[in-house]
Design a protein around this motif. Structure first.
Motif, PDB file in Angstrom:
ATOM      1  N   ALA A  11      45.551-106.461  46.125  1.00  0.00           N
ATOM      2  CA  ALA A  11      44.485-106.924  45.243  1.00  0.00           C
ATOM      3  C   ALA A  11      44.836-106.637  43.789  1.00  0.00           C
ATOM      4  N   ASN A  12      44.004-107.128  42.900  1.00  0.00           N
ATOM      5  CA  ASN A  12      44.138-106.881  41.475  1.00  0.00           C
ATOM      6  C   ASN A  12      43.865-105.414  41.193  1.00  0.00           C
ATOM      7  N   SER A  13      44.700-104.778  40.378  1.00  0.00           N
ATOM      8  CA  SER A  13      44.536-103.346  40.096  1.00  0.00           C
ATOM      9  C   SER A  13      43.219-103.042  39.396  1.00  0.00           C
ATOM     10  N   ASN A  36      51.844-102.053  40.610  1.00  0.00           N
ATOM     11  CA  ASN A  36      52.772-103.051  40.051  1.00  0.00           C
ATOM     12  C   ASN A  36      53.475-103.855  41.133  1.00  0.00           C
ATOM     13  N   VAL A  37      52.714-104.325  42.092  1.00  0.00           N
ATOM     14  CA  VAL A  37      53.262-105.131  43.180  1.00  0.00           C
ATOM     15  C   VAL A  37      53.365-106.580  42.708  1.00  0.00           C
ATOM     16  N   ALA A  38      54.509-107.185  42.946  1.00  0.00           N
ATOM     17  CA  ALA A  38      54.716-108.585  42.577  1.00  0.00           C
ATOM     18  C   ALA A  38      55.135-109.366  43.810  1.00  0.00           C
ATOM     19  N   GLY A  39      54.792-110.618  43.829  1.00  0.00           N
ATOM     20  CA  GLY A  39      55.166-111.457  44.957  1.00  0.00           C
ATOM     21  C   GLY A  39      54.603-112.848  44.801  1.00  0.00           C
ATOM     22  N   ASP A  55      47.834-106.618  37.008  1.00  0.00           N
ATOM     23  CA  ASP A  55      48.831-106.208  37.987  1.00  0.00           C
ATOM     24  C   ASP A  55      48.187-106.070  39.354  1.00  0.00           C
ATOM     25  N   ASN A  56      48.986-106.268  40.377  1.00  0.00           N
ATOM     26  CA  ASN A  56      48.494-106.113  41.744  1.00  0.00           C
ATOM     27  C   ASN A  56      48.802-104.724  42.266  1.00  0.00           C
ATOM     28  N   VAL A  57      47.982-104.270  43.200  1.00  0.00           N
ATOM     29  CA  VAL A  57      48.214-103.010  43.893  1.00  0.00           C
ATOM     30  C   VAL A  57      48.280-103.286  45.382  1.00  0.00           C
ATOM     31  N   TYR A  58      48.978-102.400  46.076  1.00  0.00           N
ATOM     32  CA  TYR A  58      49.112-102.469  47.529  1.00  0.00           C
ATOM     33  C   TYR A  58      48.558-101.159  48.060  1.00  0.00           C
TER      34      TYR A  58
END
Length: 103
Positions: A11-13, A36-39, A55-58
């Motif tokens: 999701a969005n951080s 800072n997950v990218a894909g 930035d995305n988070v996992y």
């Protein structure tokens, strides 16, 4: 070994606090956050965004099978409102239990 549920949320951080609060209120108190997950997903590549709040988070968490319904009830509305995705799978936990001898 015993069966547990693995929860994976991307999701969005900006919404991380709400997601972690939802997990906590569902009784899932331990988690891992990778920032800072990218894909590339259905909405396209997200690696070219310069703003930190985008930035995305996992998030990875584990829980007992009976806890999964409250988790879904808390997390699904957040993902529907703010975007993101959640995957739930069955995994086996291997835990070493240290025995302490009585003196």
């Amino acid at each position: 070994m015993h069966l547990v549920k693995k929860i994976e949320i991307i999701a969005n951080s900006f919404e991380l606090g709400k997601i972690l609060d939802g997990l906590d209120k569902s009784g899932v108190n331990a988690h891992i956050v990778i920032r800072n997950v990218a894909g590339k997903g259905l909405s396209g590549t997200r690696e070219d965004l310069d703003m930190t709040m985008l930035d995305n988070v996992y998030v990875i968490a584990f829980c007992m099978p009976e806890q999964i319904k409250p988790v879904v009830e808390k997390i699904k509305p957040l993902l529907n409102k703010f975007g993101g995705t959640c995957y739930i799978s069955d995994v086996m936990e291997v835990r070493s239990v240290r025995c302490v001898a009585s003196m």
